[in-house]
Scaffold this active site. Structure first.
Site, mmCIF file in Angstrom:
data_model
loop_
_atom_site.group_PDB
_atom_site.id
_atom_site.type_symbol
_atom_site.label_atom_id
_atom_site.label_comp_id
_atom_site.label_asym_id
_atom_site.label_seq_id
_atom_site.Cartn_x
_atom_site.Cartn_y
_atom_site.Cartn_z
ATOM 1 C CG ASP A 90 -8.073 -6.309 3.860
ATOM 2 O OD1 ASP A 90 -7.829 -6.640 4.435
ATOM 3 O OD2 ASP A 90 -8.409 -4.861 3.044
ATOM 4 C CD GLU A 119 -2.663 -1.630 2.471
ATOM 5 O OE1 GLU A 119 -2.761 -0.436 3.087
ATOM 6 O OE2 GLU A 119 -4.158 -1.697 2.421
ATOM 7 C CD GLU A 124 -10.483 -3.423 7.332
ATOM 8 O OE1 GLU A 124 -9.736 -4.418 8.300
ATOM 9 O OE2 GLU A 124 -10.119 -2.875 6.250
#
Ligand code: NAG
Ligand code: NAG
Ligand code: NAG
Ligand code: NAG
Ligand code: NAG
Ligand code: NAG
Ligand code: NAG
Ligand code: NAG
Ligand code: NAG
Ligand code: NAG
Ligand code: NAG
Ligand code: NAG
Length: 843
Positions: free
Chosen positions: A381, A301, A409
């Site tokens: 993810d 990232e 999340e």
């Protein structure tokens, strides 16, 4: 032992609880149960040092028995011959004359023997003795007085927690990336907090479920953590956790030699850099002699890493491994979450899911022996459904740690009930069939399959300062179950849940049945009303990862693509025509995924690009399955508030109300999800729902169709997150607006439940009142910032969309419905629609 209604409950006296003790409440058992139990007369903890987990165990047992049995036992640290509970290490126990049967304890394991008035809790090490003590306490607290004698060993040596706490700058509270329960318990103002009470309490919770390590700061690490003030603070954190047998480690920022050390490079092979990290390790060791290790996220990232310097990831990992090597048994956890977030979707063969294996496959054997690779359970993810990360099948000479996520999340951020162990077990029980041998993921991460010393578990937990720890009392079952599964991954997810429920809320059958049923339905329901068939969560991946926004998956470099177009959907991850990802598995598994026919339905769109009309094994088409699953999943969520009512009066009002509020909220938000995803794919495919539900809402009155005064129509973005793609907001930021509608002939005289869908955005607490023929039905405030603890969005969208009910309203054709919205701050009292629902309908 039959569950018995606690006496306090029977008297209707249930004390308010705020959740701080979680499953370690030690609530008193009913008197008759207390009497029936034979509790030894004293406690002997064979270590008098206050920092010893054995000493802690003695204190904890004293506290527990006082709470559960109202018995105030004396704790000593010298053995007696009388009736007692003796706690100690094998060495301490045998050297004070204790005798043990033939047992084979592994690191952190324990022996527990309960025989009438003599209890022996013997740990392979001090930590093990504490784990055995918590196991004994768990039995006592559940009113389980069975005599037992057994040994218990953890499945894997590494059983850690990761916190993604940011040590933000001076003047800020420590925020937590993907944390939903208030600011950090570790950091504030760019420093480690003074009062570490919550840190000890957290370590206590961890110890009670067998967790032995923690990384306290975010993988996107702040370099100031390494300055001298904060090093001393880290020492204090470690001191606070040590009596609970929890070892502390930190995340490092790869670039620190440049940013903090003012060197010109962070090249892992540069002498100056090596020296710099060596000094840091020495410093850390001085403050934290039993330092657990470091977690490193590099070249991910857009973060720097060894690849920036043309070095391998192994060079990067070994840099840290060698720096810490001289100081004990600390380890490097190197995250496999390395990928390029700027890949190009026009390339049919580009695939982020390939990244981990591409980067790490050839590095097997190149890591030092104190390095493990930390691998997220799936290749993308933490999605609601992913296949197992193929990397687990490729590291035979380097230990693997599986990374799970307790913080939800992508799965409702603790505002939705989602019990995760069924998902985790799907992963842990998967057979990778490496070299045609049984290779269950749980046997790979235990170190067994490839004969590795270091392996195990890490979960991102992200507790915050809220007394509920995770923001929602029910979410704590995931934390509890994580520890239990890391210790023993074959444990049954329902019995873990039942233990947790008894410890958290009491043993009443109605409580256990209610929580078990809802929890076990929750993941399948969530998958149903979010993303199906392996297409991923379909949330806003470029925003807060919370509400629906399927279009955010495609058209960017993040590689969470669906490749949905007017006719077809899914990622072609085959070898023969696609990204080649399926070929990253062992031959047998690869063959299963390569073929549409043998790919399980629930991962179909992960592996294959197919027409919406593709038939599933169920006989339904892909698109019809989307529609049905969304209706079914949302319908299940509608039952949660009602199910929860069964525990009213059986638990304290405070926790009852807090959970009730969230379940009601979840039911409303599940409808937002249902409609958004269905509308989106209906719009895209133009294929109608066979049952004609999608886009057809017989009981709704759109706000944009009402008569507006002081309100204006807005186009909601993304379009699918508002019914009719539009909503309204007040024209002024200070003056109230009114929306009025006359009930048409759909609404014959009768009793209705009135639901109002509105948007609770960040930046204000708008006030609303709803009237029928000038009689007020009620008021509400757009204050999720207070009631849910956070607000994910400043705009009317899928994150802020929410629903409130006014039930049992007498209404008839011709009645006038009116809503007055008073804006506050930036919140312009936005509304979407009103549903006037005959009993039993959901719309
Ligand atoms: C009591 O605890 C023992 C040991 O953990 C367990 O085997 C047994 O199933 C428990 N009994 C009940 C009724 O839960
Ligand atoms: C007692 O505990 C301390 C602190 O954990 C430890 O250093 C010591 O070795 C222990 N003593 C014995 C006899 O186990
Ligand atoms: C316990 O009993 C043994 C033998 O019965 C004896 O030798 C020992 O001194 C006793 N210990 C204590 C602390 O009373
Ligand atoms: C249990 O302990 C009590 C008190 O020491 C004793 O009276 C009783 O005989 C013991 N029972 C058994 C079955 O050993
Ligand atoms: C370390 O960094 C913090 C900010 O994160 C700062 O407040 C503190 O003064 C620094 N200490 C030193 C010695 O530079
Ligand atoms: C890495 O290698 C590439 C190509 O060989 C070269 O262009 C680049 O300058 C190198 N970068 C560093 C930091 O050495
Ligand atoms: C992606 O690749 C296509 C085709 O090669 C190219 O036209 C486009 O500019 C690329 N997009 C980006 C963002 O690089
Ligand atoms: C905990 O969060 C709830 C909202 O979920 C909030 O009402 C409460 O004030 C918070 N308490 C603390 C101590 O942060
Ligand atoms: C094969 O890949 C091409 C893109 O290269 C795609 O357009 C086509 O639909 C794929 N064929 C099948 C049968 O999936
Ligand atoms: C999920 O959706 C499928 C397909 O519509 C349905 O068969 C199943 O019962 C649903 N389960 C839940 C818990 O929503
Ligand atoms: C009114 O609120 C909106 C939405 O938050 C904001 O963008 C706008 O700047 C505000 N206008 C005034 C005059 O404060
Ligand atoms: C409201 C909305 O955005 N509708 C979209 C439906 O899909 C077509 C393309 O198929 C878009 O052009 C529309 O904008």
């Amino acid at each position: 032992m039959r569950p018995i209604i606690p006496l306090l409950t029977a008297l209707g006296l249930v004390a308010a609880e705020n959740g701080i003790d979680a499953w370690l409440r030690y609530a008193a058992l009913p008197c008759d149960v207390q009497k029936a139990a034979s509790i030894p007369a004293g406690i002997v903890a064979l270590n008098g040092s206050e920092t010893s987990p054995v000493f802690t165990a003695g204190q904890e047992l004293h506290k527990g028995i006082l709470g559960i049995h109202h018995k105030d036992l004396v704790v000593t640290n010298t053995p007696t011959n009388g009736s007692s509970i003796t706690i100690g290490t094998v060495d301490a126990f045998t050297s004070t004359g204790g005798a043990l049967p033939e047992i084979d304890l592994k690191g952190d394991g324990f022996w527990l023997s309960i025989k009438n008035d003599s209890v022996q809790i013997v740990g392979q090490n001090e930590r093990g003795a504490l784990y055995g003590t918590f196991q004994y306490l768990s039995m006592l607290a559940q009113g389980n007085f069975t005599e037992v004698a057994y040994e218990s060993n953890p499945s894997a040596p590494i059983r850690w927690v990761n916190q993604w706490d940011n040590m933000d700058d001076t003047g800020t509270h420590g925020s937590i990336e993907r944390g939903y329960a208030g600011p950090s318990i570790f950091f504030a103002d760019g420093l480690i907090v003074e009062d570490l009470t919550r840190v000890s309490q957290y370590a206590r919770l961890m110890a009670s479920i067998g967790l032995n390590g923690i990384i306290v700061n975010n993988v996107n690490a702040n370099v100031n953590l390494l300055n001298s003030t904060n090093m001393a603070g880290l020492g204090r954190i470690a001191d606070a956790m040590r009596p609970w047998g929890v070892r502390m480690g930190i995340s490092l920022n790869f670039d620190s030699p440049r940013t903090l050390g003012k060197l010109t490079t962070a090249d892992p092979l540069d002498e100056g850099v090596i020296q710099w990290w060596g000094d840091i390790a020495t410093d850390l060791h001085d403050h934290v002699p039993d330092f657990a290790g470091v977690l490193v996220k590099a070249n991910s990232e857009s973060q720097p890493g060894p690849l920036t310097y043309n070095r391998t990831l192994a060079d990067g990992a070994n840099l840290f491994a060698r720096a810490i090597k001289p100081h004990g048994d600390a380890i490097v956890m190197f995250r496999a979450f390395v990928y390029d977030n700027k890949i190009n979707q026009t390339n049919w063969k580009a695939d982020r899911a390939n990244a981990a294996v591409d980067f790490f496959r050839d590095l097997d054997g190149k890591f030092d022996d104190n390095v493990v690779v930390q691998i997220k359970y799936g290749p993308i993810d933490f999605q609601v459904r992913e296949p197992v990360s193929p990397l687990f099948g490729h590291l035979e000479q380097t230990g693997s740690v599986i990374e799970l996520q307790v913080t939800q999340e992508y799965l409702g951020q603790q505002c939705h009930l989602v019990y995760l162990p069924p998902l985790w077990k799907t992963i842990l029980n998967f057979d990778m069939k490496v070299d045609n041998k049984p290779s269950l993921v749980r046997d790979i991460v235990s170190g067994e399959r490839f004969n590795q010393k270091l392996a195990g578990y890490a979960a991102v937990v992200n507790v915050g300062t809220n007394t509920t720890w995770l923001g929602n009392h029910l979410a704590m079952s995931n934390f509890y179950a994580y520890g239990r599964l890391a210790w023993e991954p074959t444990s049954d997810d329902v019995s873990i849940l039942e233990d947790w429920t008894r410890l958290t809320f009491g043993s009443d059958r109605a409580i256990i049945d209610t929580i078990t049923k809802m929890s076990m339905e929750s993941w399948p329901a969530h998958e149903n009303y979010t993303g199906n068939l392996g297409i991923q969560s379909l949330t806003d991946i470029t925003g807060p990862h919370y509400g629906p926004k399927p279009q955010s998956q495609d058209g960017n470099g993040w590689g969470q693509w669906t490749r949905a177009d007017a006719n077809s959907i899914g990622m072609d991850r085959t070898v023969w025509n696609g990204t080649g990802y399926s070929g990253q598995y062992s031959s047998e598994v690869a063959a299963m995924y390569e073929d549409v026919e043998t790919t399980p339905d629930d991962l179909l769109l992960w592996f294959h690009h197919v027409p919406y009309t593709q038939k599933l094994k169920s006989g339904k088409t892909v698109i019809q399955h989307f529609y049905d699953a969304h209706y079914d999943g949302a319908a299940v969520a509608q039952t949660f508030p009602k199910q929860w009512e069964a525990v009213k009066g059986l638990i304290d009002t405070e926790r009852y109300d807090e959970v009730a509020f969230r379940l009601e909220y979840q039911a409303g938000h599940a409808l937002v999800w249902r409609d958004a995803i269905n509308d989106f794919y209906f719009n895209m495919s133009s294929i109608k729902d066979e049952q004609d539900r999608v886009g057809n809402h017989p009981w709704r009155i759109e706000a944009e169709d009402m008569e507006l005064d002081g309100y204006t129509v807005i186009q909601v973005d993304p379009f699918e997150t508002a019914s009719g793609f539009h909503g309204i907001r007040t024209t002024s930021n200070t003056t109230a607006g009114t929306a009025t509608a006359t009930l048409d002939e759909r609404f014959q005289a009768g009793t209705y439940d009135i639901a109002v869908n509105y948007f609770d955005v960040k930046g204000g607490r708008a006030n609303y009142e709803i009237f029928l023929n000038n009689g007020s039905l009620g008021t509400w405030i757009g204050n999720h910032e207070d009631k849910l603890g956070y607000t994910p969005s400043s705009y009317p969208d899928g994150h802020s969309a929410t629903r409130i009910y006014f039930r049992g309203v007498q209404a008839a054709t011709g009645d006038v419905l009116r809503i007055v919205g008073r804006p506050d701050g930036g919140e312009q009292a936005p509304l979407d629609y009103v549903s006037v629902l005959p009993a039993g309908t959901i719309d």
